[in-house]
Design an enzyme around this catalytic site. Structure first.
Site, short mmCIF file in Angstrom:
data_model
loop_
_atom_site.label_atom_id
_atom_site.label_comp_id
_atom_site.label_asym_id
_atom_site.label_seq_id
_atom_site.Cartn_x
_atom_site.Cartn_y
_atom_site.Cartn_z
N ARG A 31 0.88 -1.22 -0.13
CA ARG A 31 -0.09 0.05 0.04
C ARG A 31 0.89 1.27 0.05
O ARG A 31 2.20 1.23 0.34
CB ARG A 31 -0.82 -0.01 1.30
CG ARG A 31 -0.14 0.37 2.51
CD ARG A 31 -0.17 1.66 3.12
NE ARG A 31 0.58 1.53 4.39
CZ ARG A 31 1.87 1.85 4.43
NH1 ARG A 31 2.65 2.21 3.21
NH2 ARG A 31 2.55 1.95 5.71
N GLU A 37 -1.00 10.00 8.70
CA GLU A 37 0.17 9.38 9.07
C GLU A 37 0.23 9.57 10.36
O GLU A 37 0.28 10.67 11.00
CB GLU A 37 1.55 9.96 8.16
CG GLU A 37 2.35 9.04 7.80
CD GLU A 37 2.00 7.79 6.99
OE1 GLU A 37 1.51 7.03 7.20
OE2 GLU A 37 1.84 8.15 5.63
N ASP A 40 -3.51 6.05 12.77
CA ASP A 40 -4.20 4.82 13.15
C ASP A 40 -4.24 4.59 14.53
O ASP A 40 -5.21 4.10 15.07
CB ASP A 40 -4.02 3.84 12.22
CG ASP A 40 -2.21 3.46 12.10
OD1 ASP A 40 -1.44 3.85 12.76
OD2 ASP A 40 -2.20 2.32 11.51
N GLY A 124 11.19 -3.34 3.22
CA GLY A 124 11.68 -2.32 3.74
C GLY A 124 11.30 -1.13 3.29
O GLY A 124 12.17 -0.05 3.94
N GLY A 126 8.81 0.84 3.34
CA GLY A 126 7.82 1.67 3.85
C GLY A 126 6.23 1.47 3.04
O GLY A 126 5.23 2.21 3.08
N SER A 128 4.79 -1.55 3.11
CA SER A 128 3.93 -2.55 3.71
C SER A 128 4.22 -3.85 3.04
O SER A 128 3.19 -4.72 2.78
CB SER A 128 2.37 -2.26 3.89
OG SER A 128 2.25 -1.18 4.61
N SER A 129 5.36 -4.12 2.83
CA SER A 129 5.68 -5.50 2.35
C SER A 129 5.45 -6.67 3.44
O SER A 129 4.98 -7.78 3.01
CB SER A 129 7.26 -5.69 1.99
OG SER A 129 8.05 -5.42 3.10
N ASP A 174 -2.12 -1.01 7.58
CA ASP A 174 -1.54 -1.57 6.70
C ASP A 174 -2.32 -2.90 6.14
O ASP A 174 -2.56 -3.35 4.99
CB ASP A 174 -0.01 -1.96 6.86
CG ASP A 174 0.62 -0.66 7.14
OD1 ASP A 174 0.35 0.51 6.99
OD2 ASP A 174 1.62 -0.79 7.79
N TYR A 224 9.06 4.46 16.56
CA TYR A 224 7.90 4.28 16.62
C TYR A 224 7.20 4.18 17.94
O TYR A 224 5.78 4.78 18.19
CB TYR A 224 7.66 2.99 15.48
CG TYR A 224 6.10 2.90 15.14
CD1 TYR A 224 5.59 3.50 14.08
CD2 TYR A 224 5.29 2.10 15.82
CE1 TYR A 224 4.20 3.33 13.59
CE2 TYR A 224 3.98 1.87 15.52
CZ TYR A 224 3.57 2.49 14.37
OH TYR A 224 2.15 2.32 14.00
C1 GLA Z 1 3.44 1.90 9.98
C2 GLA Z 1 2.48 1.37 10.82
C3 GLA Z 1 0.95 1.72 10.61
C4 GLA Z 1 1.01 3.30 10.67
C5 GLA Z 1 2.04 3.75 10.10
C6 GLA Z 1 2.13 5.39 10.19
O1 GLA Z 1 3.20 1.87 8.48
O2 GLA Z 1 2.51 -0.04 10.10
O3 GLA Z 1 0.17 1.11 11.30
O4 GLA Z 1 0.94 3.55 12.02
O5 GLA Z 1 3.45 3.43 10.10
O6 GLA Z 1 1.10 6.15 9.85
#
Ligand code: GLA
Length: 387
Positions: A31, A37, A40, A124, A126, A128-129, A174, A224
């Site tokens: 995605r 951002e 969630d 890696g 960003g 969502s692999s 994700d 994070y």
């Molecule tokens: C990563 C996390 C998500 C979200 C984003 C930031 O991708 O997996 O759940 O928190 O960071 O928006």
């Protein structure tokens, strides 16, 4: 590679490795988050879309274990499914193990399977692999057992796998988009109620470009968890359940009661939740200049208040801004967790080639790194291709 070509390729790899054709083929996409951002896990809104990059699995019944052959790295994971599935080696197999364990928790018996796997979601980056791999695994279990689960349950099961087996305290975005994406649409997800709304994005005059900085700064995972804790602290000082319930006015009034850092974190989140619903409105009305401005505002807040950007991401956004609307760029921002990975840019479709060339050349000049740039239409979520 189109999804058709990719699934044909993985089927051929299955045949080569296991000596027979696969009975099931399934896919789940990566995605890109257009806006929303770090909202969630604050019960806010997100607006991601599934991209035309997928994790694909081809499979047939096996003799004893759940065996996954990674066709790219030429490495196999053998997972014992005769009892409760546990963490193990190789490391990437934990995303799969976590999902299998989640099904077991729901009373599903995991069958022995032979699986060939390949992903075109950059690792890696960003995009969502890992969610794509989790949701792909869940979809395979559904196909092979005939026991389908509600999409919300499926996304939550995949998220739990990431928490418990990969140790990443991610939110729900994700796994939801990889499960529920729809062709031609973005997904406006209310992370509190978990209600989703498909927002059509079919205007042929615009396109979303993904610019991979090809850097990943290691501090990402620890930071994070720290951001999550800071948001919880802000919510508790404000006396609300989560930052979703707070307004900018309330935050200003309580400014003196919190550290300057916690104040800035909350300012980003409260502003970003509002920007996300406005952006969805802008997309519904094809008001691209307005959407673009919201994307830039999101980036500045992530850079200055939330402090999850990095020099390479900022460089891409600066280049995009210098091209400007006249050159075909409406807006640009970092996407995903941050500390490297990708930017997403909203651009005029006719200018895609020129913009990509310009960003690649300028980025190389400024950082000495090659960016990877591709466009994607909003793709569909997890699918059973065969079976
Ligand atoms: C990563 C996390 C998500 C979200 C984003 C930031 O991708 O997996 O759940 O928190 O960071 O928006």
């Amino acid at each position: 590679m189109t999804l058709n070509e990719l699934s044909g390729h993985v089927a051929a790899e299955f045949q080569k490795h296991f000596g027979r054709p696969p009975r099931w083929i399934v896919a789940a996409p990566g995605r890109v988050n257009v806006i929303g951002e770090h909202t969630d896990y604050n019960d806010g809104f997100v607006l991601p879309m599934a991209i035309e990059r997928y994790a694909v699995m081809a499979a047939d019944s096996g003799s004893s274990s759940f065996t996954v052959y990674d066709t790219h790295f030429k490495e196999s994971a053998t997972i014992d499914v005769s009892g409760p599935v546990t963490k193990g080696q190789p490391k990437w197999s934990n995303y799969i193990r976590g999902v299998l364990a989640g099904f077991q928790d729901r009373g599903v018996k995991i069958p022995a399977l032979d699986v060939a796997f390949m992903s075109t979601v950059p690792l890696g980056g960003g995009l969502s692999s890992s969610a794509a791999l989790e949701v792909c695994t869940a979809t395979l279990v559904e196909a092979a057992t005939g026991q389908t689960i509600d999409p919300v349950e499926k996304a939550l099961l995949a998220q739990k796998a990431e928490h418990d087996f990969a140790g990443v305290p991610c939110g729900i975005m994700d796994q939801f988009i990889s499960t529920m994406g729809r062709e031609g649409h973005l997904l406006l997800l209310d992370c509190r109620s978990r209600k989703t709304e498909l927002v059509p994005m079919r205007d042929p005059s615009v396109e979303l470009l993904v610019v991979n900085t090809n850097v990943k700064h290691e501090l990402g995972s620890g930071e994070y968890a720290k951001r999550r804790a800071e948001c919880e602290q802000a919510a508790s000082i404000l006396g609300v359940k989560s930052l979703r319930d707070a307004t900018a006015g309330q935050l200003e009034k309580a400014k003196g009661k919190m550290s300057e850092v916690v104040y800035r974190r909350a300012r980003h989140v409260i502003g970003e939740i509002e920007r996300t619903t406005h952006a969805a409105e802008g997309i519904r009305n094809s008001n691209w200049p307005a959407v673009g401005q919201l994307m830039y505002a999101s980036h500045y807040a992530l850079r200055d208040d939330y402090e999850v950007s990095c020099q390479e991401l900022d460089t891409v956004v600066e280049i995009a801004e210098s091209i400007g609307v006249n050159g075909g760029v409406y807006g640009c921002r970092m996407t995903g967790g941050g500390f490297g990975g990708c930017c997403v840019a909203l651009v005029k479709a006719g200018a895609v080639d020129a913009i990509s060339k310009k960003i690649a050349a300028e980025y190389k000049k400024k950082t000495n790194i090659e960016a990877a740039i591709f466009g994607s239409r909003p793709a569909s979520g997890a699918t059973i291709i065969k079976g």
